[in-house]
Write an enzyme that holds these catalytic residues in place. Structure first.
Site, PDB file in Angstrom:
ATOM      1  N   GLY A  19       0.823  -1.210   0.000  1.00 53.44           N
ATOM      2  CA  GLY A  19       0.000   0.000   0.000  1.00 53.44           C
ATOM      3  C   GLY A  19       0.858   1.262   0.000  1.00 53.44           C
ATOM      4  O   GLY A  19       1.820   1.364   0.754  1.00 53.44           O
ATOM      5  N   SER A  22      -2.344   6.051  -1.718  1.00 53.45           N
ATOM      6  CA  SER A  22      -2.923   7.058  -2.619  1.00 53.45           C
ATOM      7  C   SER A  22      -4.450   6.979  -2.659  1.00 53.45           C
ATOM      8  O   SER A  22      -5.123   8.006  -2.699  1.00 53.45           O
ATOM      9  CB  SER A  22      -2.325   6.948  -4.022  1.00 53.45           C
ATOM     10  OG  SER A  22      -2.864   5.859  -4.725  1.00 53.45           O
ATOM     11  N   ASN A  23      -5.004   5.775  -2.590  1.00 51.85           N
ATOM     12  CA  ASN A  23      -6.475   5.673  -2.541  1.00 51.85           C
ATOM     13  C   ASN A  23      -7.007   6.155  -1.193  1.00 51.85           C
ATOM     14  O   ASN A  23      -8.057   6.788  -1.133  1.00 51.85           O
ATOM     15  CB  ASN A  23      -6.926   4.240  -2.842  1.00 51.85           C
ATOM     16  CG  ASN A  23      -6.972   3.975  -4.340  1.00 51.85           C
ATOM     17  OD1 ASN A  23      -7.838   4.493  -5.056  1.00 51.85           O
ATOM     18  ND2 ASN A  23      -6.023   3.200  -4.835  1.00 51.85           N
ATOM     19  N   HIS A 115      -9.498  -2.586  -7.879  1.00 53.71           N
ATOM     20  CA  HIS A 115      -8.562  -3.360  -8.692  1.00 53.71           C
ATOM     21  C   HIS A 115      -8.243  -2.533  -9.944  1.00 53.71           C
ATOM     22  O   HIS A 115      -9.145  -1.978 -10.571  1.00 53.71           O
ATOM     23  CB  HIS A 115      -9.187  -4.702  -9.069  1.00 53.71           C
ATOM     24  CG  HIS A 115      -8.234  -5.587  -9.795  1.00 53.71           C
ATOM     25  ND1 HIS A 115      -7.256  -6.317  -9.140  1.00 53.71           N
ATOM     26  CD2 HIS A 115      -8.086  -5.841 -11.116  1.00 53.71           C
ATOM     27  CE1 HIS A 115      -6.549  -6.986 -10.042  1.00 53.71           C
ATOM     28  NE2 HIS A 115      -7.027  -6.722 -11.241  1.00 53.71           N
ATOM     29  N   ASP A 156     -10.851 -11.262  -6.741  1.00 56.78           N
ATOM     30  CA  ASP A 156     -11.424 -10.375  -7.761  1.00 56.78           C
ATOM     31  C   ASP A 156     -12.716 -10.901  -8.382  1.00 56.78           C
ATOM     32  O   ASP A 156     -13.044 -10.543  -9.514  1.00 56.78           O
ATOM     33  CB  ASP A 156     -10.396 -10.095  -8.874  1.00 56.78           C
ATOM     34  CG  ASP A 156      -9.129  -9.480  -8.321  1.00 56.78           C
ATOM     35  OD1 ASP A 156      -9.230  -8.657  -7.389  1.00 56.78           O
ATOM     36  OD2 ASP A 156      -8.039  -9.823  -8.808  1.00 56.78           O
TER      37      ASP A 156
HETATM   38  C1  GAR Z   1      -3.973   0.237  -6.160  1.00 57.65           C
HETATM   39  O1  GAR Z   1      -3.505   0.590  -7.429  1.00 57.65           O
HETATM   40  C2  GAR Z   1      -4.954  -0.906  -6.265  1.00 57.65           C
HETATM   41  O2  GAR Z   1      -5.682  -0.897  -7.456  1.00 57.65           O
HETATM   42  C3  GAR Z   1      -4.044  -2.102  -6.169  1.00 57.65           C
HETATM   43  O3  GAR Z   1      -3.102  -1.738  -5.192  1.00 57.65           O
HETATM   44  C4  GAR Z   1      -2.855  -0.352  -5.310  1.00 57.65           C
HETATM   45  C5  GAR Z   1      -2.813   0.269  -3.937  1.00 57.65           C
HETATM   46  O4  GAR Z   1      -2.337   1.567  -4.059  1.00 57.65           O
HETATM   47  N1  GAR Z   1      -4.754  -3.257  -5.784  1.00 57.65           N
HETATM   48  C6  GAR Z   1      -4.703  -4.413  -6.446  1.00 57.65           C
HETATM   49  O5  GAR Z   1      -3.976  -4.603  -7.394  1.00 57.65           O
HETATM   50  C7  GAR Z   1      -5.640  -5.480  -5.906  1.00 57.65           C
HETATM   51  N2  GAR Z   1      -5.572  -6.663  -6.670  1.00 57.65           N
HETATM   52  P1  GAR Z   1      -2.578   2.679  -2.979  1.00 57.65           P
HETATM   53  O6  GAR Z   1      -2.012   2.138  -1.679  1.00 57.65           O
HETATM   54  O7  GAR Z   1      -1.818   3.860  -3.473  1.00 57.65           O
HETATM   55  O8  GAR Z   1      -4.048   2.946  -2.854  1.00 57.65           O
END
Ligand code: GAR
Length: 201
Positions: A19, A22-23, A115, A156
């Site tokens: 992680g 950003s989300n 995703h 998923d």
């Molecule tokens: C995101 O891009 C999300 O789509 C991906 O992990 C990233 C987390 O980023 N998740 C997957 O690929 C799930 N299969 P973040 O910590 O910046 O939000």
């Protein structure tokens, strides 16, 4: 009733070793500026030191470290925290481990995930982050996108809540695709959460 403040909906974000936050930042920002009564009330991370923990300090969000090496005790602790903190919705952001059917039954709040592809394309075990964009780039697809879905005990495969496409026909690398898709992720995750919270009101 006049004079009664609306109840603030409480969201928990679960993040893992990959992680970046950003989300989390996008969801937090969305609800801070929206005037809709919802807040990120809890962030659970399975690493003690992560960029997400630093982000939580910056945004003044409560971060709780819960190791996930033993998934049974992880799930039990998440259930305990969610009940204690009166959480109404869980959003996974960068948490990549499978959650069990038993957990999903017992948690009793919606559990969503984001995703970085147009599911069901480029989903499943080992398909996450840049691996997804590499596969999309190699395929020569002209569009990609992001999907918010309910979490199920199969990677998923849960019900799709919201999906948005983006044109990638001009992208020259998987990094470029990743950048375009991430912008979409930041739009649709908060929108999907809002849909759920509004439906509860
Ligand atoms: C995101 O891009 C999300 O789509 C991906 O992990 C990233 C987390 O980023 N998740 C997957 O690929 C799930 N299969 P973040 O910590 O910046 O939000």
């Amino acid at each position: 009733m006049e004079g009664t403040a609306p109840k603030t909906h409480r969201i928990a974000v679960l993040t893992g070793g990959r992680g970046r936050g950003s989300n989390l930042r996008a969801i937090h920002r969305h609800f801070e500026s929206l005037g809709f009564p919802a807040t990120v009330a809890l962030v659970i991370g399975d690493r003690e030191q992560t960029p997400v923990r630093e982000l939580c300090q910056e945004l003044k969000l409560p971060f709780v470290y819960v190791p996930s090496k033993d998934m049974q005790s992880y799930e039990a602790e998440v259930i305990r925290l969610v009940k204690e903190q009166r959480i109404e919705l869980i959003a996974l952001a960068g948490f990549l481990k499978l959650l069990s059917a038993d957990f999903l039954l017992r948690i009793q709040v919606p559990v969503l995930n984001i995703h970085p592809s147009l599911l069901p394309k480029y989903g499943g075990a080992k398909m996450y982050g840049m691996r997804v964009h590499e596969a999309v780039f190699a395929s020569g697809d002209k569009e990609s996108g992001a999907t918010v879905h309910e979490v199920s005990p199969v990677y998923d495969a849960g019900r799709i809540v919201l999906q948005r496409k983006v044109d990638i026909s001009d992208c020259k690398s998987c990094e470029e695709i990743a950048g375009k898709v991430l912008k979409i992720e930041h739009q649709i995750y908060a929108e999907a959460i809002l849909q759920y919270l509004k439906a509860k009101q």
